[in-house]
Scaffold this active site. Structure first.
Site, PDB file in Angstrom:
ATOM      1  N   HIS A   1      -3.227  -6.558 -10.502  1.00 51.40           N
ATOM      2  CA  HIS A   1      -4.192  -5.393 -10.332  1.00 51.40           C
ATOM      3  C   HIS A   1      -5.422  -5.848  -9.438  1.00 51.40           C
ATOM      4  O   HIS A   1      -6.602  -5.381  -9.744  1.00 51.40           O
ATOM      5  CB  HIS A   1      -4.537  -4.905 -11.606  1.00 51.40           C
ATOM      6  CG  HIS A   1      -4.774  -3.297 -11.735  1.00 51.40           C
ATOM      7  ND1 HIS A   1      -3.799  -2.465 -12.225  1.00 51.40           N
ATOM      8  CD2 HIS A   1      -5.913  -2.713 -11.284  1.00 51.40           C
ATOM      9  CE1 HIS A   1      -4.203  -1.527 -12.166  1.00 51.40           C
ATOM     10  NE2 HIS A   1      -5.455  -1.460 -11.679  1.00 51.40           N
TER      11      HIS A   1
ATOM     12  N   TYR B   1     -17.395  -1.372  -7.016  1.00 55.07           N
ATOM     13  CA  TYR B   1     -16.231  -0.791  -7.919  1.00 55.07           C
ATOM     14  C   TYR B   1     -14.871  -1.235  -7.126  1.00 55.07           C
ATOM     15  O   TYR B   1     -13.928  -1.733  -7.855  1.00 55.07           O
ATOM     16  CB  TYR B   1     -16.263   0.716  -8.153  1.00 55.07           C
ATOM     17  CG  TYR B   1     -14.982   1.165  -8.871  1.00 55.07           C
ATOM     18  CD1 TYR B   1     -15.125   1.072 -10.302  1.00 55.07           C
ATOM     19  CD2 TYR B   1     -13.926   1.964  -8.415  1.00 55.07           C
ATOM     20  CE1 TYR B   1     -13.833   1.439 -10.922  1.00 55.07           C
ATOM     21  CE2 TYR B   1     -12.843   2.497  -8.935  1.00 55.07           C
ATOM     22  CZ  TYR B   1     -12.803   2.132 -10.426  1.00 55.07           C
ATOM     23  OH  TYR B   1     -11.961   2.701 -11.422  1.00 55.07           O
TER      24      TYR B   1
ATOM     25  N   SER C   1       1.898  -8.296  -9.066  1.00 57.40           N
ATOM     26  CA  SER C   1       0.570  -7.673  -9.001  1.00 57.40           C
ATOM     27  C   SER C   1      -0.322  -8.170 -10.225  1.00 57.40           C
ATOM     28  O   SER C   1       0.289  -8.080 -11.265  1.00 57.40           O
ATOM     29  CB  SER C   1       0.487  -6.302  -8.630  1.00 57.40           C
ATOM     30  OG  SER C   1      -0.653  -5.955  -8.727  1.00 57.40           O
TER      31      SER C   1
ATOM     32  N   GLN D   1       1.916   7.316  -7.784  1.00 59.39           N
ATOM     33  CA  GLN D   1       1.776   6.434  -8.889  1.00 59.39           C
ATOM     34  C   GLN D   1       1.394   6.781 -10.262  1.00 59.39           C
ATOM     35  O   GLN D   1       0.465   7.966 -10.321  1.00 59.39           O
ATOM     36  CB  GLN D   1       0.375   5.395  -8.233  1.00 59.39           C
ATOM     37  CG  GLN D   1       0.330   4.252  -9.362  1.00 59.39           C
ATOM     38  CD  GLN D   1      -1.035   4.867 -10.318  1.00 59.39           C
ATOM     39  OE1 GLN D   1      -1.607   5.688  -9.910  1.00 59.39           O
ATOM     40  NE2 GLN D   1      -1.077   4.159 -11.463  1.00 59.39           N
TER      41      GLN D   1
ATOM     42  N   THR E   1       2.516   2.006 -13.076  1.00 67.42           N
ATOM     43  CA  THR E   1       1.426   0.826 -13.273  1.00 67.42           C
ATOM     44  C   THR E   1       1.724   0.660 -14.737  1.00 67.42           C
ATOM     45  O   THR E   1       1.233   1.328 -15.449  1.00 67.42           O
ATOM     46  CB  THR E   1       0.316   1.194 -12.802  1.00 67.42           C
ATOM     47  OG1 THR E   1       0.360   1.643 -11.451  1.00 67.42           O
ATOM     48  CG2 THR E   1      -0.720  -0.075 -13.115  1.00 67.42           C
TER      49      THR E   1
ATOM     50  N   GLY F   1      -4.466  -2.717  -0.555  1.00 72.53           N
ATOM     51  CA  GLY F   1      -5.333  -1.987  -1.322  1.00 72.53           C
ATOM     52  C   GLY F   1      -6.874  -1.884  -0.832  1.00 72.53           C
ATOM     53  O   GLY F   1      -7.188  -1.208   0.027  1.00 72.53           O
ATOM     54  N   ARG F   2      -7.192  -3.115  -1.124  1.00 71.99           N
ATOM     55  CA  ARG F   2      -8.911  -2.999  -0.803  1.00 71.99           C
ATOM     56  C   ARG F   2      -8.898  -3.024   0.803  1.00 71.99           C
ATOM     57  O   ARG F   2      -9.854  -2.424   1.265  1.00 71.99           O
ATOM     58  CB  ARG F   2      -9.403  -4.442  -1.476  1.00 71.99           C
ATOM     59  CG  ARG F   2      -9.744  -4.330  -2.848  1.00 71.99           C
ATOM     60  CD  ARG F   2     -10.311  -5.727  -3.256  1.00 71.99           C
ATOM     61  NE  ARG F   2     -10.875  -5.773  -4.673  1.00 71.99           N
ATOM     62  CZ  ARG F   2     -10.204  -6.374  -5.379  1.00 71.99           C
ATOM     63  NH1 ARG F   2      -8.878  -6.814  -5.223  1.00 71.99           N
ATOM     64  NH2 ARG F   2     -10.711  -6.328  -6.780  1.00 71.99           N
TER      65      ARG F   2
ATOM     66  N   SER G   1      -2.568   7.871  -5.840  1.00 70.62           N
ATOM     67  CA  SER G   1      -3.047   7.562  -7.179  1.00 70.62           C
ATOM     68  C   SER G   1      -2.974   8.811  -8.117  1.00 70.62           C
ATOM     69  O   SER G   1      -3.348   9.688  -7.707  1.00 70.62           O
ATOM     70  CB  SER G   1      -4.427   6.664  -7.143  1.00 70.62           C
ATOM     71  OG  SER G   1      -4.754   6.732  -8.694  1.00 70.62           O
TER      72      SER G   1
ATOM     73  N   PRO H   1      -1.670   2.268  -4.471  1.00 70.60           N
ATOM     74  CA  PRO H   1      -2.391   3.369  -5.165  1.00 70.60           C
ATOM     75  C   PRO H   1      -4.098   3.066  -5.231  1.00 70.60           C
ATOM     76  O   PRO H   1      -4.216   1.642  -6.035  1.00 70.60           O
ATOM     77  CB  PRO H   1      -1.836   3.848  -6.170  1.00 70.60           C
ATOM     78  CG  PRO H   1      -0.946   2.458  -6.584  1.00 70.60           C
ATOM     79  CD  PRO H   1      -0.668   1.605  -5.207  1.00 70.60           C
ATOM     80  N   VAL H   2      -5.016   3.786  -5.158  1.00 67.61           N
ATOM     81  CA  VAL H   2      -6.278   3.238  -5.148  1.00 67.61           C
ATOM     82  C   VAL H   2      -6.945   4.402  -5.889  1.00 67.61           C
ATOM     83  O   VAL H   2      -7.075   5.618  -5.229  1.00 67.61           O
ATOM     84  CB  VAL H   2      -7.132   2.835  -4.034  1.00 67.61           C
ATOM     85  CG1 VAL H   2      -8.437   2.540  -4.441  1.00 67.61           C
ATOM     86  CG2 VAL H   2      -6.212   1.389  -3.596  1.00 67.61           C
TER      87      VAL H   2
ATOM     88  N   LYS I   1       4.987  -1.640 -11.225  1.00 63.59           N
ATOM     89  CA  LYS I   1       3.867  -2.225 -10.733  1.00 63.59           C
ATOM     90  C   LYS I   1       3.105  -2.983 -11.804  1.00 63.59           C
ATOM     91  O   LYS I   1       2.637  -2.540 -12.618  1.00 63.59           O
ATOM     92  CB  LYS I   1       2.885  -1.475 -10.160  1.00 63.59           C
ATOM     93  CG  LYS I   1       1.834  -1.947  -9.271  1.00 63.59           C
ATOM     94  CD  LYS I   1       0.774  -0.951  -8.606  1.00 63.59           C
ATOM     95  CE  LYS I   1      -0.440  -1.412  -7.789  1.00 63.59           C
ATOM     96  NZ  LYS I   1      -1.358  -2.190  -8.672  1.00 63.59           N
TER      97      LYS I   1
ATOM     98  N   TYR J   1       0.447   6.134 -14.506  1.00 67.89           N
ATOM     99  CA  TYR J   1       0.119   5.154 -15.610  1.00 67.89           C
ATOM    100  C   TYR J   1       0.836   5.829 -16.797  1.00 67.89           C
ATOM    101  O   TYR J   1       1.302   7.037 -16.900  1.00 67.89           O
ATOM    102  CB  TYR J   1      -1.437   5.139 -16.056  1.00 67.89           C
ATOM    103  CG  TYR J   1      -2.314   4.428 -14.957  1.00 67.89           C
ATOM    104  CD1 TYR J   1      -2.420   3.151 -14.733  1.00 67.89           C
ATOM    105  CD2 TYR J   1      -3.061   5.343 -14.357  1.00 67.89           C
ATOM    106  CE1 TYR J   1      -3.120   2.589 -13.653  1.00 67.89           C
ATOM    107  CE2 TYR J   1      -4.007   4.992 -13.474  1.00 67.89           C
ATOM    108  CZ  TYR J   1      -3.851   3.470 -13.143  1.00 67.89           C
ATOM    109  OH  TYR J   1      -4.924   2.927 -12.128  1.00 67.89           O
TER     110      TYR J   1
END
Length: 379
Positions: A275, A24, A273, A127, A155, A329-330, A106, A77-78, A251, A129
Site C-alpha cells: 500500500h 496525504y 504491494s 478497485q 484491495t 500511484g504516487r 478507486s 487506484p488512488v 491487491k 475494498y
C-alpha cells in the site's frame, strides 16, 4: 521548472498543492521506513549491462487479461484523485487511455464511475475494498460492470487504516482540521481556483451515488474508518468472485503463502504491494518481496507490483524480479497535480523512454525476455 523525471513532478506538485493534500499522497505509516525502503530497494537492484545485440526492433508492449498494453504499466487506484486536479480521475484516465494502458478507478474517488467511463476508449479497471457496508460493495460492482469496467482490483491490506502521523500535522485530520485546510487553500490560489472553485463537487462520487446524498471530504476518514472490516477472510471474497464476470486481482500481497492462497481461491492476478508504505511500517518492500512470491506462483497467476516504482528503469527491475506488469500511484498523482492530463501523459512518455533505454542496455528486445537473468546476483 524543468521537468525531466517523476522527482521533478513531485517538487512541482508540492508547490501547487495545499500541504494537507501533498502530505496525504506523499506520506506513509508510522516512521515511514517502508515508504523509504520501497524506493531505495528498487534503486539498489543492479542489472547486467549487455551490448552489441541489435536492439533495433525493441517492443515494450504486453498482453494482460486479454488487453494489449503499450508498456507493462497500469495506473494504480488512488483515493481522492479528483482533489489533486480538477476532476482528476477524468484527466488521469484520459492520459492513460491515450498511452494505451489501464486506469484503475478507486472506489473512493471524487468522480463517480459514470463520469469517467464515457470519457475514454479503453475500459477501466475498478478497485474495491471489503467494507462492512456490503450494500455499497454490491452497488459499486453493479455500476462498474454496467460502465464496462473489465478488471476488478480487490484491495485486501486495509482491514484497518494505517497510523499515518503526517495527516494530523498537515490538516488532513487532527485538531481544527477544517479551518487549517481552508487556510491552506486560500494560500494556494492556483489550486483554490482549479480544484477548490472549478473542481466541484468535492465529494466521494461513488459513495454519494449509493447513499443518495453528498459524502464530502469531512466525511471521508470517518466513513472509511467506520466501514473497514477487520473480520475479512477469503470466504468474504467468494460472492464477489461469483458475481464479477471479468478478471479479479487481489491487491496487497507480500507473503508467498498468501500468494498461494490467491491461486487456490481462483484469482486471476495478484498485486505485490504494501500500500505504498501507508499501512504497516517495517514490512518488506515490494522489491524484496517479489522474488519469493514469483518463485511460489509464477506461471500460475499474473503478478503485478506497485509501491516504490518511480521510473521506467524500476519497471524493468520489477519485471526482472518476477512481476508481469508494474503499477504506479504516487508518480502519476505528482504529475497530475503539477500539470493535469498533460503531466500524466508526459510522465508515461518518460516511463516508456526510460524503459527503452534500460531494455537496450540490458539487451532485451521484448518484455517477455526480461527475467532474473538480468539481475546481478550477490556473491
Amino acid at each position: 521548472m524543468i521537468i525531466s523525471s517523476s522527482a521533478d513532478y513531485r517538487a512541482a506538485a508540492q508547490q501547487f498543492l495545499p500541504p494537507f493534500l501533498f502530505h496525504y499522497i506523499d506520506g506513509g505509516a508510522y516512521a515511514e521506513q517502508t515508504l523509504r525502503r520501497n524506493v531505495d530497494d528498487f534503486a539498489a537492484v543492479a542489472l547486467r549491462q549487455r551490448v552489441l545485440k541489435d536492439m533495433s526492433q525493441l517492443d515494450t508492449s504486453i498482453e494482460l487479461f486479454g488487453e494489449k498494453l503499450s508498456i507493462p504499466v497500469a495506473l494504480s487506484p488512488v483515493g481522492l484523485t479528483g482533489m489533486y486536479r480538477r476532476r482528476g480521475e477524468v484527466q488521469a484516465a484520459r492520459a492513460a487511455d491515450r498511452h494505451g494502458i489501464p486506469f484503475t478507478m478507486s472506489s473512493v474517488s471524487v468522480c463517480p464511475i459514470e463520469e469517467v467511463a464515457p470519457k475514454i476508449q479503453r475500459p477501466m479497471w475498478f478497485q474495491l475494498y471489503v467494507l462492512k457496508d456490503r450494500g455499497f460493495m454490491q452497488n459499486a460492482l453493479e455500476r462498474a460492470q454496467a460502465a464496462g469496467c473489465t478488471t476488478l482490483v480487490f484491495t485486501v491490506d486495509m482491514p484497518v487504516p494505517g497510523a499515518r502521523y503526517r495527516d494530523a500535522h498537515s490538516g488532513m485530520s487532527g485538531p481544527n482540521a477544517p479551518l487549517r485546510r481552508y487556510w491552506q487553500a486560500v494560500t494556494h490560489p492556483r489550486w483554490a481556483v482549479d480544484v477548490g472553485l472549478l473542481g466541484r463537487p468535492h465529494d466521494l462520487g461513488n459513495i454519494s451515488a449509493y447513499r443518495g446524498s453528498p459524502t464530502g471530504l469531512a466525511d471521508y476518514m470517518g466513513y472509511l474508518s467506520a466501514n473497514f472490516d477487520p473480520s475479512i477472510s477469503w470466504k468474504d471474497l467468494e460472492w464477489i468472485r461469483a458475481f464479477w464476470k471479468g478478471p479479479m486481482v487481489i491487491k496487497g500481497i507480500l507473503d508467498p503463502e498468501d500468494a498461494k492462497d490467491a491461486v487456490r481461491f481462483g484469482a486471476d492476478g495478484i498485486i505485490v504491494s504494501n500500500h505504498g508504505g501507508r499501512q504497516l511500517d517495517g514490512v518488506l518492500s515490494s522489491a524484496r518481496a517479489l522474488p519469493a512470491i514469483a518463485d511460489a506462483v509464477k506461471g500460475q497467476i499474473k503478478i503485478l507490483a506497485d509501491s516504490g516504482i518511480r521510473n521506467g528503469l524500476d519497471v524493468v527491475r520489477a519485471i526482472a524480479l518476477g512481476a508481469d506488469c508494474a503499477m504506479i500511484g504516487r508518480a502519476y498523482i505528482y504529475a497530475l497535480a503539477a500539470a493535469g492530463e498533460a503531466g500524466v501523459k508526459h510522465l508515461l512518455e518518460l516511463l516508456e523512454k526510460e524503459m527503452r533505454v534500460a531494455m537496450t542496455l540490458t539487451s532485451v528486445a521484448r518484455v517477455a525476455d526480461i527475467s532474473g537473468d538480468l539481475l546481478v546476483r550477490e556473491a
